[in-house]
Design a protein around this motif. Structure first.
Motif, short mmCIF file in Angstrom:
data_model
loop_
_atom_site.label_atom_id
_atom_site.label_comp_id
_atom_site.label_asym_id
_atom_site.label_seq_id
_atom_site.Cartn_x
_atom_site.Cartn_y
_atom_site.Cartn_z
N GLY A 41 38.71 35.50 43.16
CA GLY A 41 39.73 35.37 44.31
C GLY A 41 40.72 33.99 44.28
O GLY A 41 41.53 33.70 44.74
N ASP A 42 38.78 33.36 44.57
CA ASP A 42 39.16 31.96 45.12
C ASP A 42 39.90 30.81 44.27
O ASP A 42 40.58 29.57 44.75
CB ASP A 42 37.26 31.39 45.90
CG ASP A 42 37.26 31.31 46.46
OD1 ASP A 42 37.86 31.95 47.05
OD2 ASP A 42 35.69 31.73 46.99
N LEU A 43 39.72 31.18 43.16
CA LEU A 43 40.79 30.71 41.46
C LEU A 43 41.78 30.66 41.74
O LEU A 43 42.26 29.57 41.14
CB LEU A 43 39.62 30.06 40.56
CG LEU A 43 37.97 29.47 41.13
CD1 LEU A 43 37.23 29.49 39.59
CD2 LEU A 43 37.79 28.39 41.64
N SER A 44 41.67 32.04 41.94
CA SER A 44 43.60 31.70 41.56
C SER A 44 44.49 31.57 42.09
O SER A 44 45.73 31.15 41.33
CB SER A 44 43.90 33.65 41.46
OG SER A 44 43.08 34.53 40.65
N TYR A 45 44.04 30.83 43.62
CA TYR A 45 45.43 30.06 44.52
C TYR A 45 44.67 28.81 44.21
O TYR A 45 45.15 27.99 44.96
CB TYR A 45 45.77 30.77 45.56
CG TYR A 45 44.37 30.95 46.36
CD1 TYR A 45 43.31 29.80 47.00
CD2 TYR A 45 43.84 31.82 47.11
CE1 TYR A 45 42.28 29.38 48.00
CE2 TYR A 45 42.41 31.68 47.40
CZ TYR A 45 41.88 31.01 48.21
OH TYR A 45 40.85 30.95 49.37
N SER A 50 37.79 26.49 33.56
CA SER A 50 36.45 26.16 33.96
C SER A 50 35.56 27.18 34.15
O SER A 50 34.64 26.93 33.52
CB SER A 50 36.01 24.41 34.69
OG SER A 50 37.14 23.89 33.85
N PHE A 51 35.43 27.69 34.98
CA PHE A 51 34.42 29.18 35.49
C PHE A 51 34.49 30.07 34.65
O PHE A 51 33.61 30.34 34.08
CB PHE A 51 35.46 28.95 36.21
CG PHE A 51 34.46 31.09 37.16
CD1 PHE A 51 33.19 30.66 37.56
CD2 PHE A 51 35.37 31.65 36.69
CE1 PHE A 51 32.80 31.93 38.18
CE2 PHE A 51 34.28 33.24 36.79
CZ PHE A 51 32.95 33.12 37.61
N GLY A 68 43.79 37.95 41.80
CA GLY A 68 43.00 37.44 41.44
C GLY A 68 41.44 37.80 41.86
O GLY A 68 41.01 38.54 40.72
N ASN A 69 41.52 39.46 42.19
CA ASN A 69 40.53 39.77 42.45
C ASN A 69 40.56 41.47 41.93
O ASN A 69 40.00 41.73 41.28
CB ASN A 69 40.07 40.25 44.49
CG ASN A 69 39.73 39.31 44.92
OD1 ASN A 69 38.68 38.45 44.62
ND2 ASN A 69 40.54 39.20 46.35
N MET A 70 41.92 41.55 41.70
CA MET A 70 42.28 42.63 41.12
C MET A 70 42.13 42.65 39.57
O MET A 70 41.28 43.32 38.95
CB MET A 70 43.77 43.19 40.98
CG MET A 70 44.08 43.71 42.90
SD MET A 70 45.66 44.22 43.13
CE MET A 70 45.89 44.72 44.05
#
Length: 262
Positions: free
Chosen positions: A3-7, A15-16, A235-237
């Motif tokens: 969720g953080d990386l999505s924006y 990379s994650f 991202g969380n979904m």
């Protein structure tokens, strides 16, 4: 985390995900090492399992601590979080109060993505590879080699989208490719029944390669075109979809045992 990386930048998600696949490859390497180290000793399986889970648990806790205390302090993370906060993106629940697409709409627009990837993958890996691959010259090492090959090629597949010419970004093409992977189910069945271990290793490698490749394509392409709050929620979904696909895949994994005394 997703969720953080999505924006943030798509490269961060890649990379994650590559790091997650690398952990799988390292886990397989650790399992091979513990098996080799304790193969001829008394209670070898128990000793190997204890060492394996001790090391794995240590690194898992280390990752949790790094995410909780180090990750938020990184300058790049502070920048994107402040940028997202200015758009009202803090949590999925708070996002629902902003002027954006609702969670239900985001769900239906992306439900064809990650769920199907892991439904197929986990219906084969690791249960089928561990239980229904027959007897071969590698003996007790055979299942471990298959799982290791899957993890290594899964890692390789997550770097393929870095080549722009090879990256799928069209929703229709991604969905079609995901659906085409379902031909692997009969392929694995007949290979286990009639094929050699070389063909099984090849199929397992392809399963891992396609899984890693499509995972990155989906999670980097899906958030594009949405606003910051929508990207966070999406991202969380998508992570929820992955978990749903994992659950469905593990559940379907038992179907391979039909007709084998179950």
């Amino acid at each position: 985390m997703v969720g953080d990386l999505s924006y943030m930048l798509p490269e961060f998600i890649q990379s994650f995900l590559a790091g997650a696949a690398a952990s799988g490859a390292l886990t397989s390497a650790l399992r091979l090492i513990t098996k080799a180290a304790f193969e001829n000793s008394k209670d070898s399986l128990r000793k190997g399992a204890i060492l394996f889970f001790t090391i794995s648990t240590f690194f898992e806790l280390l990752c949790v601590l790094l995410y909780a205390f180090v990750f938020p302090k990184l300058p790049i993370v502070k920048y994107y979080r402040s940028k997202a906060a200015s758009e009202g993106s803090k949590t999925v629940d708070e996002d629902a109060k902003q002027e954006r697409k609702g969670n239900k709409q985001l769900l239906w627009e992306n439900i064809d993505y990650a769920l199907l990837i892991y439904t197929l993958t986990l219906s084969i890996f690791p249960g089928f590879l561990s239980e229904d691959t027959g007897s071969h010259s590698l003996g007790t090492w055979y299942a471990l080699v298959l799982i290791a090959m899957y993890n290594v090629f899964d890692l390789m597949g997550r770097y393929v989208p870095l080549v722009k010419l090879l990256k799928l970004e069209s929703r229709k093409l991604i969905t079609a490719t995901i659906l085409c992977r379902f031909v692997l189910i009969p392929a694995f069945y007949f290979t286990a029944k009639y094929g050699s271990q070389g063909w099984m290793i090849f199929l397992t490698s392809f399963l891992g390669l396609s899984n890693g490749y499509l995972t990155v394509c989906v999670l980097t392409s899906a958030p594009k075109g949405y606003k910051g709050p929508e990207q966070n929620a999406l991202g969380n979904m998508l992570v929820l979809f992955l978990l749903g696909g994992i659950f469905a895949g593990v559940t379907l994994d038992w179907l391979w045992l039909i007709g084998k005394g179950w």
